[in-house]
Design an enzyme around this catalytic site. Structure first.
Site, PDB file in Angstrom:
ATOM      1  N   HIS A  62      -1.124 145.298 -48.779  1.00 40.31           N
ATOM      2  CA  HIS A  62      -1.706 145.858 -49.998  1.00 40.31           C
ATOM      3  C   HIS A  62      -0.754 145.508 -51.140  1.00 40.31           C
ATOM      4  CE1 HIS A  62      -4.514 148.552 -47.715  1.00 40.31           C
ATOM      5  NE2 HIS A  62      -3.546 148.437 -46.809  1.00 40.31           N
ATOM      6  N   PHE A  63      -1.145 144.573 -51.981  1.00 45.19           N
ATOM      7  CA  PHE A  63      -0.267 144.126 -53.062  1.00 45.19           C
ATOM      8  C   PHE A  63      -0.624 144.752 -54.408  1.00 45.19           C
ATOM      9  CE2 PHE A  63       1.464 139.877 -51.133  1.00 45.19           C
ATOM     10  CZ  PHE A  63       2.166 140.616 -50.198  1.00 45.19           C
ATOM     11  N   ARG A  64      -1.652 145.619 -54.437  1.00 47.44           N
ATOM     12  CA  ARG A  64      -1.929 146.554 -55.539  1.00 47.44           C
ATOM     13  C   ARG A  64      -2.485 145.927 -56.812  1.00 47.44           C
ATOM     14  NH1 ARG A  64      -2.291 150.545 -52.088  1.00 47.44           N
ATOM     15  NH2 ARG A  64      -0.326 151.488 -51.417  1.00 47.44           N
ATOM     16  N   ASN A  94      -8.551 147.542 -51.440  1.00 46.85           N
ATOM     17  CA  ASN A  94      -8.544 148.812 -52.163  1.00 46.85           C
ATOM     18  C   ASN A  94      -7.603 148.776 -53.359  1.00 46.85           C
ATOM     19  OD1 ASN A  94      -6.646 148.664 -50.014  1.00 46.85           O
ATOM     20  ND2 ASN A  94      -6.306 150.865 -50.057  1.00 46.85           N
ATOM     21  N   HIS A 178     -10.381 150.052 -40.488  1.00 48.65           N
ATOM     22  CA  HIS A 178      -9.448 151.186 -40.481  1.00 48.65           C
ATOM     23  C   HIS A 178     -10.197 152.321 -39.811  1.00 48.65           C
ATOM     24  CE1 HIS A 178      -6.494 153.998 -42.758  1.00 48.65           C
ATOM     25  NE2 HIS A 178      -7.176 154.733 -41.896  1.00 48.65           N
ATOM     26  N   HIS A 236      -4.047 148.526 -37.302  1.00 47.15           N
ATOM     27  CA  HIS A 236      -2.964 149.517 -37.187  1.00 47.15           C
ATOM     28  C   HIS A 236      -3.214 150.583 -36.118  1.00 47.15           C
ATOM     29  CE1 HIS A 236      -5.702 151.361 -40.014  1.00 47.15           C
ATOM     30  NE2 HIS A 236      -5.148 150.855 -41.096  1.00 47.15           N
ATOM     31  N   ASP A 310       0.878 146.337 -42.702  1.00 48.94           N
ATOM     32  CA  ASP A 310       0.181 147.328 -43.533  1.00 48.94           C
ATOM     33  C   ASP A 310       1.080 147.728 -44.704  1.00 48.94           C
ATOM     34  OD1 ASP A 310      -1.808 148.954 -44.502  1.00 48.94           O
ATOM     35  OD2 ASP A 310      -1.482 150.572 -43.074  1.00 48.94           O
ATOM     36  N   HIS A 314       4.261 152.487 -52.856  1.00 49.00           N
ATOM     37  CA  HIS A 314       4.066 153.491 -53.895  1.00 49.00           C
ATOM     38  C   HIS A 314       5.427 153.743 -54.543  1.00 49.00           C
ATOM     39  CE1 HIS A 314       0.035 154.448 -52.406  1.00 49.00           C
ATOM     40  NE2 HIS A 314       0.552 154.463 -51.184  1.00 49.00           N
TER      41      HIS A 314
END
Length: 448
Positions: A62-64, A94, A178, A236, A310, A314
């Site tokens: 997840h590289f945002r 996401n 997921h 995961h 994964d 944050h």
């Protein structure tokens, strides 16, 4: 691109470990052999016996970007990835806005083409109302379709049984899930709130995000995949209970249902919550010591097919909030390989097994062209790692934008010395050369 002769390495590839040399000409591996003579136009790297592996392919990051760049960007996290020996990444949907249209997927590829030092591909996210987009999505558009079959943010929880059935019946690519059952999680959370009130903290996270929630959702995904003969990859896996749902004795090429686990499930267990708290809060939750042992064993025997991260950064400030408010996810890519190697160096799995799960298997699963192996003619995606060079993890070394790591203060037994992406040495002895960017991955497998 330069020309390289990597001399006196311990090469690991396709179940074989041997001492030898490897030659790179431009973007590709030219020669894999024993003692090779240096040419005038080559840079010679003395590996001094260190392990030379194919670059790792991480099928879950997840590289945002877009929308959450205050946490991370494709630029920052791809640089952290190559420092951890990861040369190719597959990024999740996401973001903000979520990647649920073909235009949004194309936008991510455009962003990565401008900033990613790692090779890259992107997932399309499923929702309750984008089945028409899913029907048009093929392996030429991205690496697969991601379904959140459990509590999620925004509108990315797919809980309509008609839509779920349609996705499994009609998707033209690999389906990635997921798996956590939302009603089971909600019921457990209500019990924990009633019991602990304002003192509820991260030590109860594996009870809130329970094994029961995982296995109920995983069973549903597998049932749908079998009913519709879809290719399913369960992400995961975090519990011992789920492992019996997957085959250990079937060759990966013949499996239509596969499973992945993540590096933090090999390293942490519930005993670490009192020390680390929200810093190891993730979904699904890190479970118990018996789960950790079972997952390591299942990875070693091939019941679990892929090892990924994964990676989900944050900020420290977000993680410092009370348990119920703190977001779930850890920054992991920079230490993926050294942490995984802890399980090799303590004898729980072989180096060949680790290479199979983190390099070969993702290439096979997604049909990634010319990557994941030390083969003549393949792209020179390589990582040189010294298993006898310990490193203490300190904040000043961290490349992820969030600036923290759950491994801070730990001493790991190995160090990533150098990483090559498409023949360009992007990481060497702590220095980053990001003058050459990575490439879009060619995905060679769809539904069949």
């Amino acid at each position: 691109m330069g020309n390289w002769l990597i001399h006196d390495a311990t090469l690991v590839n396709e179940g074989v470990v041997w001492e030898g040399d490897l030659r790179v000409r431009g973007e590709r591996i030219d020669t894999v052999g024993g003692a090779l003579s240096a040419r005038a136009d080559e840079t010679v790297v003395d590996a001094a016996g260190a392990w030379l592996l194919p670059g790792l392919i991480d099928d879950q990051v997840h590289f945002r970007e877009p929308g959450l760049e205050y946490k991370a960007t494709i630029a920052t996290e791809s640089r952290a990835a190559v420092a951890g020996g990861i040369t190719s990444v597959m990024e999740m949907p996401n973001t903000n806005p979520p990647t649920t249209t073909l235009a949004a997927v194309s936008d991510k590829y455009a962003r990565a083409a401008r900033s990613s030092v790692a090779n890259h591909a992107f997932y399309l996210g499923a929702t309750n109302d984008n089945i028409e987009v899913i029907r048009r999505f093929t392996r030429h558009d991205g690496c697969g379709i991601k379904i959140f079959m459990g509590a999620s943010t925004g509108n990315m929880l797919v809980d309509d049984p008609v839509v779920l059935s349609a996705v499994f019946a009609e998707a033209d690519t690999l389906i990635i899930t997921h798996c956590e059952d939302t009603p089971t999680v909600d019921a457990a959370l209500a019990i924990e709130k009633e019991r602990y009130g304002d003192t509820l903290d991260a030590t109860r996270h594996p009870y809130v995000r329970s094994a029961e929630a995982c296995i109920k959702s995983t069973r549903l995904a597998i049932e749908l995949a079998r009913r519709h003969d879809a290719r399913l990859h369960v992400l995961h896996v975090s519990t011992a209970d789920e492992l019996t749902l997957f085959d250990a004795d079937v060759p990966l090429e013949d499996k239509r249902i596969t499973a992945e686990t993540c590096v933090h499930f090999l390293h942490f267990d519930a005993d670490d919550y009192p020390r680390l708290g929200n810093l190891i809060k993730c979904n699904p939750a890190i479970k118990f010591a018996d789960d950790r042992t079972a997952i390591v064993n299942a990875l070693a025997e091939g019941r679990l097919d892929v090892l990924a991260t994964d990676h989900a950064p944050h900020t420290r400030e977000e993680k410092a909030q009370p348990y119920l408010s703190a977001p779930a996810g850890l920054p992991l890519v920079q230490h993926h390989l050294p942490v995984a190697l802890e399980r090799v160096l303590d004898g729980e799995m072989t180096i060949s097994t680790l290479v199979q799960r983190a390099c070969h298997a993702p290439a096979v699963l997604f049909g990634v062209a010319d990557r994941g192996y030390l083969r003549e003619g393949a792209y020179a995606d390589l990582v040189l790692v010294d298993p006898q060079r310990p490193q203490r993890i300190q904040p000043a070394q961290l490349l992820s934008k969030c600036g923290w790591s759950p491994f801070e203060g730990e001493t790991l037994c190995s160090t990533v010395v150098s990483t090559w992406v498409n023949g360009h040495r992007v990481w060497n002895e702590g220095d980053l050369d990001d003058s050459v960017l990575g490439r879009r991955l060619e995905i060679g497998r769809g539904r069949d």
